[in-house]
Design a protein around this motif. Structure first.
Motif, PDB file in Angstrom:
ATOM      1  N   SER A   1      -5.306   6.011   0.725  1.00 47.65           N
ATOM      2  CA  SER A   1      -5.893   5.450  -0.486  1.00 47.65           C
ATOM      3  C   SER A   1      -5.774   6.439  -1.639  1.00 47.65           C
ATOM      4  N   ARG A   2      -5.092   6.037  -2.707  1.00 45.68           N
ATOM      5  CA  ARG A   2      -4.922   6.924  -3.856  1.00 45.68           C
ATOM      6  C   ARG A   2      -6.219   7.078  -4.647  1.00 45.68           C
ATOM      7  N   SER A   3      -7.101   6.093  -4.560  1.00 48.83           N
ATOM      8  CA  SER A   3      -8.375   6.190  -5.282  1.00 48.83           C
ATOM      9  C   SER A   3      -9.416   6.972  -4.491  1.00 48.83           C
ATOM     10  N   LYS A   4      -9.452   6.753  -3.170  1.00 45.21           N
ATOM     11  CA  LYS A   4     -10.428   7.439  -2.322  1.00 45.21           C
ATOM     12  C   LYS A   4      -9.931   8.794  -1.850  1.00 45.21           C
TER      13      LYS A   4
ATOM     14  N   THR B   1      -2.666   1.571   8.610  1.00 43.43           N
ATOM     15  CA  THR B   1      -3.502   2.557   7.930  1.00 43.43           C
ATOM     16  C   THR B   1      -2.741   3.122   6.745  1.00 43.43           C
TER      17      THR B   1
ATOM     18  N   GLY C   1       0.843  -1.186   0.000  1.00 44.63           N
ATOM     19  CA  GLY C   1       0.000   0.000   0.000  1.00 44.63           C
ATOM     20  C   GLY C   1       0.877   1.233   0.000  1.00 44.63           C
TER      21      GLY C   1
ATOM     22  N   LYS D   1      -6.782  -0.638   6.910  1.00 45.42           N
ATOM     23  CA  LYS D   1      -7.052  -1.969   6.383  1.00 45.42           C
ATOM     24  C   LYS D   1      -7.936  -2.733   7.373  1.00 45.42           C
TER      25      LYS D   1
ATOM     26  N   TRP E   1      -7.099   5.294   5.018  1.00 46.90           N
ATOM     27  CA  TRP E   1      -7.870   4.055   4.941  1.00 46.90           C
ATOM     28  C   TRP E   1      -7.209   3.002   5.820  1.00 46.90           C
TER      29      TRP E   1
ATOM     30  N   HIS F   1      -8.941  -8.270  -0.938  1.00 44.28           N
ATOM     31  CA  HIS F   1     -10.386  -8.032  -1.044  1.00 44.28           C
ATOM     32  C   HIS F   1     -11.103  -9.164  -1.760  1.00 44.28           C
TER      33      HIS F   1
END
Length: 213
Positions: A54-57, A51, A34, A63, A61, A97
């Motif tokens: 998040s590059r997308s959110k 923790t 990550g 885990k 984040w 996931h």
């Protein structure tokens, strides 16, 4: 838990992120990769759970925040250039996931747990005796759990009370994920309290068993 570096240079990348490699402290398997910024690393140290940023959110984040499969931190280290983080952790369940043990499709079994497992409750014993006890016996400033033991039983008992209140509050809403997270927090802090009192979870289970024979 030990921390074998003094600082990470987050300025080496334009976005302030560094890669964070997560390794199972018991099996040595690489679980996932990550990215962290300075805040994510600080939160990881303070809370004792991994923790990321998040590059997308575009937010922090933790885990396991939705699945409950947290990564409990044992050690934090950096490479020789100070721009990559290595975290040795204890996974609370499958990491990927997709449901796989690791994000690389590898099996990550722990025979010492699986051979004695009598259901998922065995993990709670493992968490107390192998993870929490280790952080009590070998304290580190980078460990949230160690900081609780350092503050003493009053602070630990207070945290159990606070988490119990959070469980009650979340139980009145309809967000099952938040409720499960709060229950997980309560169970974790209750195990810390048991360890501070030098009482094994097995002893509590024996009391419950005696009531239902």
């Amino acid at each position: 838990m030990s921390e074998t570096f003094s600082t990470i240079d987050f300025n080496k990348s334009a976005d302030g992120l560094v890669p964070a490699i997560i390794q199972d402290v018991n099996t040595g398997k690489v679980l996932m990769l990550g990215y962290m910024n300075a805040e994510a690393l600080d939160v990881t140290k303070q809370q004792g759970t991994v923790t990321f940023f998040s590059r997308s959110k575009r937010r922090l984040w933790t885990k396991g925040e939705t699945s409950g499969n947290f990564l409990f931190v044992n050690d934090i280290a950096a490479d020789c250039d100070g721009d990559t983080v290595l975290i040795k952790a204890t996974p609370a369940g499958p990491v990927c996931h997709t449901g796989a043990d690791t994000c690389f499709g590898e099996k990550n079994s722990q025979p010492e747990i699986a051979d004695t497992r009598a259901g998922e409750a065995a993990f709670l014993n493992y968490l107390q005796k192998d993870v929490i006890r280790e952080r009590k016996l070998n304290p580190s400033d980078a460990s949230y759990t160690s900081s609780l033991f350092k503050k003493g039983i009053n602070k630990i008992a207070q945290k159990v009370g606070e988490e119990a209140v959070e469980v009650v509050i979340e139980s009145k809403d309809n967000d099952d994920d938040l409720f499960k997270n709060e229950v997980s927090d309560l169970l974790f802090h209750l195990l810390v309290l048991l360890e501070q009192k030098n009482i094994d979870l097995d002893e509590v289970i024996d009391v419950l068993r005696s009531r239902h024979q």
